[in-house]
Design a protein around this motif. Structure first.
Motif, short mmCIF file in Angstrom:
data_model
loop_
_atom_site.label_atom_id
_atom_site.label_comp_id
_atom_site.label_asym_id
_atom_site.label_seq_id
_atom_site.Cartn_x
_atom_site.Cartn_y
_atom_site.Cartn_z
N GLN A 61 0.81 -1.22 0.00
CA GLN A 61 0.00 0.00 0.00
C GLN A 61 0.85 1.27 0.00
OE1 GLN A 61 -3.40 -0.01 -0.51
NE2 GLN A 61 -2.90 -2.16 -0.83
N THR A 62 2.14 1.15 0.30
CA THR A 62 3.04 2.33 0.27
C THR A 62 3.68 2.49 -1.11
OG1 THR A 62 5.11 1.23 0.93
CG2 THR A 62 3.61 1.92 2.71
N THR A 63 3.46 1.53 -2.01
CA THR A 63 4.12 1.56 -3.32
C THR A 63 3.30 2.33 -4.34
OG1 THR A 63 3.14 -0.50 -4.17
CG2 THR A 63 5.20 -0.68 -2.88
N TYR A 64 3.96 2.70 -5.40
CA TYR A 64 3.31 3.33 -6.55
C TYR A 64 4.01 2.87 -7.82
CZ TYR A 64 7.16 6.64 -5.89
OH TYR A 64 8.40 7.21 -5.72
N VAL A 65 3.39 3.16 -8.95
CA VAL A 65 3.92 2.74 -10.24
C VAL A 65 4.44 3.97 -10.98
CG1 VAL A 65 3.34 1.64 -12.43
CG2 VAL A 65 2.31 0.80 -10.32
N GLY A 66 5.61 3.82 -11.60
CA GLY A 66 6.18 4.94 -12.36
C GLY A 66 6.56 6.08 -11.45
N ASN A 67 6.20 7.29 -11.87
CA ASN A 67 6.52 8.47 -11.06
C ASN A 67 5.28 9.06 -10.39
OD1 ASN A 67 5.23 9.58 -13.22
ND2 ASN A 67 6.79 11.10 -13.68
N ASN A 70 1.63 9.78 -5.63
CA ASN A 70 0.37 9.89 -4.90
C ASN A 70 -0.75 9.07 -5.52
OD1 ASN A 70 1.38 11.65 -2.88
ND2 ASN A 70 1.35 13.30 -4.38
N SER A 71 -0.40 8.18 -6.42
CA SER A 71 -1.38 7.33 -7.10
C SER A 71 -1.96 6.30 -6.13
CB SER A 71 -0.70 6.62 -8.27
OG SER A 71 -1.54 5.64 -8.81
N THR A 72 -3.16 5.86 -6.43
CA THR A 72 -3.77 4.78 -5.65
C THR A 72 -3.49 3.42 -6.31
OG1 THR A 72 -5.85 5.10 -6.83
CG2 THR A 72 -5.59 6.25 -4.71
N THR A 73 -2.75 3.43 -7.41
CA THR A 73 -2.33 2.19 -8.05
C THR A 73 -1.04 1.72 -7.40
OG1 THR A 73 -3.28 2.93 -10.14
CG2 THR A 73 -1.73 1.10 -10.25
N HIS A 74 -1.10 0.50 -6.86
CA HIS A 74 0.05 -0.06 -6.15
C HIS A 74 0.65 -1.22 -6.93
CE1 HIS A 74 -1.25 2.44 -2.83
NE2 HIS A 74 -2.44 1.88 -2.89
N GLN A 75 1.80 -1.65 -6.51
CA GLN A 75 2.49 -2.77 -7.14
C GLN A 75 1.99 -4.08 -6.52
OE1 GLN A 75 6.70 -2.18 -8.06
NE2 GLN A 75 6.49 -0.04 -7.41
N ASP A 76 0.74 -4.41 -6.83
CA ASP A 76 0.07 -5.57 -6.23
C ASP A 76 0.72 -6.90 -6.58
OD1 ASP A 76 -1.90 -4.01 -4.92
OD2 ASP A 76 -3.05 -3.87 -6.79
N SER A 129 14.08 -11.90 -8.22
CA SER A 129 14.02 -10.73 -7.33
C SER A 129 13.82 -9.49 -8.18
CB SER A 129 15.30 -10.62 -6.50
OG SER A 129 16.42 -10.47 -7.35
N CYS A 130 13.61 -8.38 -7.52
CA CYS A 130 13.40 -7.11 -8.21
C CYS A 130 13.74 -5.99 -7.24
CB CYS A 130 11.93 -7.01 -8.65
SG CYS A 130 11.55 -5.63 -9.72
N TYR A 131 14.38 -4.95 -7.72
CA TYR A 131 14.77 -3.79 -6.90
C TYR A 131 13.57 -2.84 -6.88
CZ TYR A 131 18.08 -0.12 -5.30
OH TYR A 131 18.76 0.84 -4.60
N ILE A 132 12.95 -2.68 -5.73
CA ILE A 132 11.77 -1.83 -5.60
C ILE A 132 12.17 -0.51 -4.93
CG2 ILE A 132 9.42 -1.60 -4.67
CD1 ILE A 132 9.79 -3.90 -6.72
N SER A 133 11.96 0.58 -5.65
CA SER A 133 12.24 1.90 -5.09
C SER A 133 11.03 2.83 -5.19
CB SER A 133 13.45 2.54 -5.79
OG SER A 133 13.19 2.66 -7.17
N GLY A 134 9.96 2.35 -5.80
CA GLY A 134 8.75 3.16 -5.95
C GLY A 134 7.83 3.01 -4.75
N PHE A 135 8.19 3.69 -3.65
CA PHE A 135 7.37 3.67 -2.44
C PHE A 135 7.49 5.02 -1.76
CE2 PHE A 135 11.52 1.87 -1.45
CZ PHE A 135 11.94 2.64 -0.38
N GLU A 138 8.27 7.93 3.91
CA GLU A 138 7.76 8.16 5.27
C GLU A 138 6.68 7.15 5.63
OE1 GLU A 138 7.89 10.69 2.93
OE2 GLU A 138 9.74 11.59 3.69
N GLU A 139 5.83 6.84 4.66
CA GLU A 139 4.74 5.89 4.90
C GLU A 139 5.29 4.48 5.15
OE1 GLU A 139 0.78 4.39 2.52
OE2 GLU A 139 1.61 6.36 2.02
N LEU A 140 6.30 4.08 4.37
CA LEU A 140 6.90 2.77 4.59
C LEU A 140 7.60 2.72 5.94
CD1 LEU A 140 7.56 -0.10 3.64
CD2 LEU A 140 9.56 0.85 2.46
#
Length: 184
Positions: A61-67, A70-76, A129-135, A138-140
């Motif tokens: 829920q702290t993630t987002y896609v692209g840039n 503040n999107s509600t689309t997460h990396q489900d 694996s995958c490097y996740i930086s789109g979050f 502060e929320e995470l």
């Protein structure tokens, strides 16, 4: 697997079997990350291991896609990975040695080297694996109940690959190689 094959086989995996990885595999990956180089050998990284599905959902829920921060689309797609490794930086440790002005650069360089080692170790074990930086940082941090002196730098889902991997092509080396000085 030979080292050059490990490097060339590394790709971002976004589809996992729900099969869990064993503790010795995770420990190998963490040890490889912990072996990374760091400024002044400070080793600013801290690891938070997430296996609980409810906690993983909170992290997603702290993630987002692209840039679209503040999107509600997460990396489900992350939910299928059996384990997440969240790599955090101990800012106080770096500030004490190198000061506030150098802290950001150092924590990102050091933790990225650590993460790359873990990504390669995953390949060595035939895991994805995958490097996740789109979050949202502060929320995470709040979700993980982190103290203020820690900052999440990135996280890695790790698991068995589900299906065939499609490796994206890289730009030719000749496009990024410059000799003696930068040339356009």
């Amino acid at each position: 697997m030979e080292f050059s094959q490990v490097i060339k086989s590394r790709t971002s995996v976004r589809k996992y079997l729900t099969k869990d990885i064993i503790e010795s595999q995770l420990n190998y990956i963490l040890e490889c990350g912990h072996s990374a180089p760091s400024a002044g050998n400070l080793q600013p990284w801290e690891f938070i291991i997430i296996r609980d599905p409810i906690q993983k959902e909170k992290i997603i829920q702290t993630t987002y896609v692209g840039n679209k921060e503040n999107s509600t689309t997460h990396q489900d797609w992350l939910l299928d990975a059996p384990v997440f490794v969240v790599v955090c930086a101990n800012k106080e440790r770096v500030i004490a040695r190198y000061g506030e002005n150098n802290m950001k650069r150092i924590i990102y360089l050091d933790c990225s080297a650590c993460i790359e080692n873990m990504l390669l170790a995953s390949v060595d074990l035939n895991l994805g694996s995958c490097y996740i930086s789109g979050f949202r940082v502060e929320e995470l941090a709040k979700t993980l109940k982190m103290p203020a002196y820690l900052e999440p730098i990135g996280f890695i889902p790790i698991g068995y690959i589900d299906g065939k991997i499609v490796k994206r092509s890289k730009r030719p080396l000749s496009e990024v190689l410059h000799k003696e000085f930068y040339r356009e």
